[in-house]
Design a protein around this motif. Structure first.
Motif, PDB file in Angstrom:
ATOM      1  N   GLU A   7      49.688  29.554  60.752  1.00 34.80           N
ATOM      2  CA  GLU A   7      48.634  28.883  61.324  1.00 34.80           C
ATOM      3  C   GLU A   7      49.278  28.617  62.603  1.00 34.80           C
ATOM      4  O   GLU A   7      48.391  28.074  63.589  1.00 34.80           O
ATOM      5  CB  GLU A   7      48.591  27.571  60.491  1.00 34.80           C
ATOM      6  CG  GLU A   7      47.865  27.855  59.134  1.00 34.80           C
ATOM      7  CD  GLU A   7      47.722  26.504  58.523  1.00 34.80           C
ATOM      8  OE1 GLU A   7      46.721  25.882  58.316  1.00 34.80           O
ATOM      9  OE2 GLU A   7      48.688  25.901  57.730  1.00 34.80           O
ATOM     10  N   VAL A   8      50.432  28.661  63.206  1.00 34.64           N
ATOM     11  CA  VAL A   8      50.818  28.450  64.362  1.00 34.64           C
ATOM     12  C   VAL A   8      51.193  29.531  65.126  1.00 34.64           C
ATOM     13  O   VAL A   8      51.900  29.731  66.330  1.00 34.64           O
ATOM     14  CB  VAL A   8      52.092  27.385  64.407  1.00 34.64           C
ATOM     15  CG1 VAL A   8      51.571  26.049  63.887  1.00 34.64           C
ATOM     16  CG2 VAL A   8      53.031  27.928  63.705  1.00 34.64           C
ATOM     17  N   LEU A   9      51.044  30.913  64.658  1.00 36.91           N
ATOM     18  CA  LEU A   9      51.297  32.079  65.206  1.00 36.91           C
ATOM     19  C   LEU A   9      50.179  32.598  66.034  1.00 36.91           C
ATOM     20  O   LEU A   9      49.166  32.585  65.583  1.00 36.91           O
ATOM     21  CB  LEU A   9      52.094  33.135  64.240  1.00 36.91           C
ATOM     22  CG  LEU A   9      53.352  32.830  63.652  1.00 36.91           C
ATOM     23  CD1 LEU A   9      53.631  33.886  62.424  1.00 36.91           C
ATOM     24  CD2 LEU A   9      54.407  32.345  64.473  1.00 36.91           C
ATOM     25  N   ASP A  10      50.461  33.579  67.131  1.00 34.59           N
ATOM     26  CA  ASP A  10      49.422  34.215  67.739  1.00 34.59           C
ATOM     27  C   ASP A  10      49.260  35.660  67.251  1.00 34.59           C
ATOM     28  O   ASP A  10      50.054  36.007  66.352  1.00 34.59           O
ATOM     29  CB  ASP A  10      49.668  34.376  69.334  1.00 34.59           C
ATOM     30  CG  ASP A  10      50.955  35.096  69.602  1.00 34.59           C
ATOM     31  OD1 ASP A  10      51.477  35.911  68.647  1.00 34.59           O
ATOM     32  OD2 ASP A  10      51.347  34.863  70.875  1.00 34.59           O
ATOM     33  N   GLN A  11      48.528  36.464  67.661  1.00 34.26           N
ATOM     34  CA  GLN A  11      48.279  37.866  67.217  1.00 34.26           C
ATOM     35  C   GLN A  11      49.768  38.699  67.002  1.00 34.26           C
ATOM     36  O   GLN A  11      49.858  39.686  66.173  1.00 34.26           O
ATOM     37  CB  GLN A  11      47.345  38.506  68.027  1.00 34.26           C
ATOM     38  CG  GLN A  11      45.719  38.292  67.966  1.00 34.26           C
ATOM     39  CD  GLN A  11      45.356  38.273  66.390  1.00 34.26           C
ATOM     40  OE1 GLN A  11      45.590  39.183  65.760  1.00 34.26           O
ATOM     41  NE2 GLN A  11      44.312  37.305  66.251  1.00 34.26           N
ATOM     42  N   ALA A  12      50.530  38.442  67.994  1.00 35.12           N
ATOM     43  CA  ALA A  12      51.640  39.245  68.271  1.00 35.12           C
ATOM     44  C   ALA A  12      52.948  38.491  67.340  1.00 35.12           C
ATOM     45  O   ALA A  12      53.932  38.997  67.363  1.00 35.12           O
ATOM     46  CB  ALA A  12      52.527  39.131  69.528  1.00 35.12           C
ATOM     47  N   GLN A  13      52.540  37.847  66.438  1.00 32.83           N
ATOM     48  CA  GLN A  13      53.450  36.917  65.507  1.00 32.83           C
ATOM     49  C   GLN A  13      54.452  36.051  66.302  1.00 32.83           C
ATOM     50  O   GLN A  13      55.414  35.764  65.866  1.00 32.83           O
ATOM     51  CB  GLN A  13      54.226  37.995  64.515  1.00 32.83           C
ATOM     52  CG  GLN A  13      52.905  38.672  63.637  1.00 32.83           C
ATOM     53  CD  GLN A  13      52.630  37.619  62.744  1.00 32.83           C
ATOM     54  OE1 GLN A  13      53.108  37.168  61.853  1.00 32.83           O
ATOM     55  NE2 GLN A  13      51.152  37.685  62.805  1.00 32.83           N
ATOM     56  N   ALA A  14      54.070  35.673  67.635  1.00 33.97           N
ATOM     57  CA  ALA A  14      54.972  34.668  68.308  1.00 33.97           C
ATOM     58  C   ALA A  14      54.447  33.171  68.057  1.00 33.97           C
ATOM     59  O   ALA A  14      53.036  33.301  68.016  1.00 33.97           O
ATOM     60  CB  ALA A  14      54.973  35.080  69.662  1.00 33.97           C
ATOM     61  N   LEU A  15      55.097  32.258  68.381  1.00 33.48           N
ATOM     62  CA  LEU A  15      54.638  30.864  68.293  1.00 33.48           C
ATOM     63  C   LEU A  15      53.649  30.739  69.331  1.00 33.48           C
ATOM     64  O   LEU A  15      53.671  30.787  70.387  1.00 33.48           O
ATOM     65  CB  LEU A  15      55.492  29.961  68.587  1.00 33.48           C
ATOM     66  CG  LEU A  15      55.591  28.540  68.304  1.00 33.48           C
ATOM     67  CD1 LEU A  15      55.018  28.267  66.776  1.00 33.48           C
ATOM     68  CD2 LEU A  15      56.576  27.565  68.572  1.00 33.48           C
ATOM     69  N   ASP A  16      52.607  30.118  69.002  1.00 35.59           N
ATOM     70  CA  ASP A  16      51.377  30.080  70.087  1.00 35.59           C
ATOM     71  C   ASP A  16      51.375  28.463  70.375  1.00 35.59           C
ATOM     72  O   ASP A  16      51.056  27.727  69.379  1.00 35.59           O
ATOM     73  CB  ASP A  16      49.952  30.223  69.224  1.00 35.59           C
ATOM     74  CG  ASP A  16      48.807  30.150  70.171  1.00 35.59           C
ATOM     75  OD1 ASP A  16      48.544  28.842  70.923  1.00 35.59           O
ATOM     76  OD2 ASP A  16      47.984  31.207  70.165  1.00 35.59           O
ATOM     77  N   PRO A  17      51.738  28.289  71.426  1.00 32.06           N
ATOM     78  CA  PRO A  17      51.786  26.665  71.934  1.00 32.06           C
ATOM     79  C   PRO A  17      50.406  25.897  71.847  1.00 32.06           C
ATOM     80  O   PRO A  17      50.476  24.732  71.552  1.00 32.06           O
ATOM     81  CB  PRO A  17      52.145  26.810  73.621  1.00 32.06           C
ATOM     82  CG  PRO A  17      52.535  28.271  73.718  1.00 32.06           C
ATOM     83  CD  PRO A  17      52.097  29.071  72.782  1.00 32.06           C
ATOM     84  N   GLY A  18      49.399  26.773  72.055  1.00 28.49           N
ATOM     85  CA  GLY A  18      47.974  25.823  71.568  1.00 28.49           C
ATOM     86  C   GLY A  18      47.806  25.396  70.566  1.00 28.49           C
ATOM     87  O   GLY A  18      47.440  24.351  70.091  1.00 28.49           O
ATOM     88  N   LYS A  19      47.970  26.363  69.594  1.00 28.55           N
ATOM     89  CA  LYS A  19      47.838  26.143  68.100  1.00 28.55           C
ATOM     90  C   LYS A  19      48.758  25.105  67.605  1.00 28.55           C
ATOM     91  O   LYS A  19      48.637  24.340  66.965  1.00 28.55           O
ATOM     92  CB  LYS A  19      48.038  27.494  67.314  1.00 28.55           C
ATOM     93  CG  LYS A  19      46.858  28.587  67.450  1.00 28.55           C
ATOM     94  CD  LYS A  19      47.245  29.723  66.412  1.00 28.55           C
ATOM     95  CE  LYS A  19      46.028  30.689  66.747  1.00 28.55           C
ATOM     96  NZ  LYS A  19      46.449  31.720  65.754  1.00 28.55           N
ATOM     97  N   THR A  20      49.867  25.315  68.150  1.00 30.22           N
ATOM     98  CA  THR A  20      51.178  24.286  67.557  1.00 30.22           C
ATOM     99  C   THR A  20      50.756  22.872  68.032  1.00 30.22           C
ATOM    100  O   THR A  20      50.965  21.838  67.376  1.00 30.22           O
ATOM    101  CB  THR A  20      52.699  24.740  68.215  1.00 30.22           C
ATOM    102  OG1 THR A  20      52.892  26.253  67.973  1.00 30.22           O
ATOM    103  CG2 THR A  20      53.619  23.948  67.885  1.00 30.22           C
ATOM    104  N   LYS A  21      50.284  22.591  69.315  1.00 32.07           N
ATOM    105  CA  LYS A  21      49.959  21.555  70.062  1.00 32.07           C
ATOM    106  C   LYS A  21      48.943  20.808  69.227  1.00 32.07           C
ATOM    107  O   LYS A  21      48.978  19.635  68.796  1.00 32.07           O
ATOM    108  CB  LYS A  21      49.460  21.379  71.394  1.00 32.07           C
ATOM    109  CG  LYS A  21      49.310  20.116  71.984  1.00 32.07           C
ATOM    110  CD  LYS A  21      49.389  20.064  73.429  1.00 32.07           C
ATOM    111  CE  LYS A  21      49.096  18.975  73.801  1.00 32.07           C
ATOM    112  NZ  LYS A  21      49.164  18.445  75.215  1.00 32.07           N
ATOM    113  N   GLU A  22      47.868  21.485  68.840  1.00 34.90           N
ATOM    114  CA  GLU A  22      46.770  21.049  68.069  1.00 34.90           C
ATOM    115  C   GLU A  22      47.120  20.742  66.503  1.00 34.90           C
ATOM    116  O   GLU A  22      46.727  19.851  66.075  1.00 34.90           O
ATOM    117  CB  GLU A  22      45.659  22.196  67.935  1.00 34.90           C
ATOM    118  CG  GLU A  22      44.471  21.848  67.185  1.00 34.90           C
ATOM    119  CD  GLU A  22      43.377  23.061  67.120  1.00 34.90           C
ATOM    120  OE1 GLU A  22      42.711  23.053  66.292  1.00 34.90           O
ATOM    121  OE2 GLU A  22      43.412  23.876  68.037  1.00 34.90           O
ATOM    122  N   LEU A  23      47.859  21.554  65.762  1.00 28.45           N
ATOM    123  CA  LEU A  23      48.249  21.177  64.441  1.00 28.45           C
ATOM    124  C   LEU A  23      49.246  20.375  64.281  1.00 28.45           C
ATOM    125  O   LEU A  23      49.257  19.530  63.505  1.00 28.45           O
ATOM    126  CB  LEU A  23      48.617  22.581  63.828  1.00 28.45           C
ATOM    127  CG  LEU A  23      47.412  23.399  63.654  1.00 28.45           C
ATOM    128  CD1 LEU A  23      47.914  24.677  63.054  1.00 28.45           C
ATOM    129  CD2 LEU A  23      46.394  22.770  62.648  1.00 28.45           C
TER     130      LEU A  23
END
Length: 73
Positions: free
Chosen positions: A42-58
């Motif tokens: 739920e907090v990863l992007d397409q490249a399987q790296a931590l997505d700051p936007g998803k992380t902040k939201e969740l």
């Protein structure tokens, strides 16, 4: 050390005192978020790296755990 922000990080203080200081500093939202979790995907992007936007939201107010980092990604 005076009771100021981040005083709970002082390793010289007894654990019980550090816990009390931390709890006093945390907001109600932060305390509530400690009860929850999110799946790692739920907090990863397409490249399987931590997505700051998803992380902040969740988990912007904190998180108890990120579930199954090796088993669900």
């Amino acid at each position: 050390m005076a009771e100021s922000k981040r005083a709970w990080m002082d390793a010289a203080l007894p654990v019980a005192e550090r816990v009390e200081l931390l709890l006093k500093e945390m907001t109600l939202d932060e305390k509530i978020m400690q009860l929850g979790s999110v799946w790692v995907y739920e907090v990863l992007d397409q490249a399987q790296a931590l997505d700051p936007g998803k992380t902040k939201e969740l988990i912007g107010n904190g998180i108890g755990q990120i579930t199954r980092p090796a088993g669900a990604s």
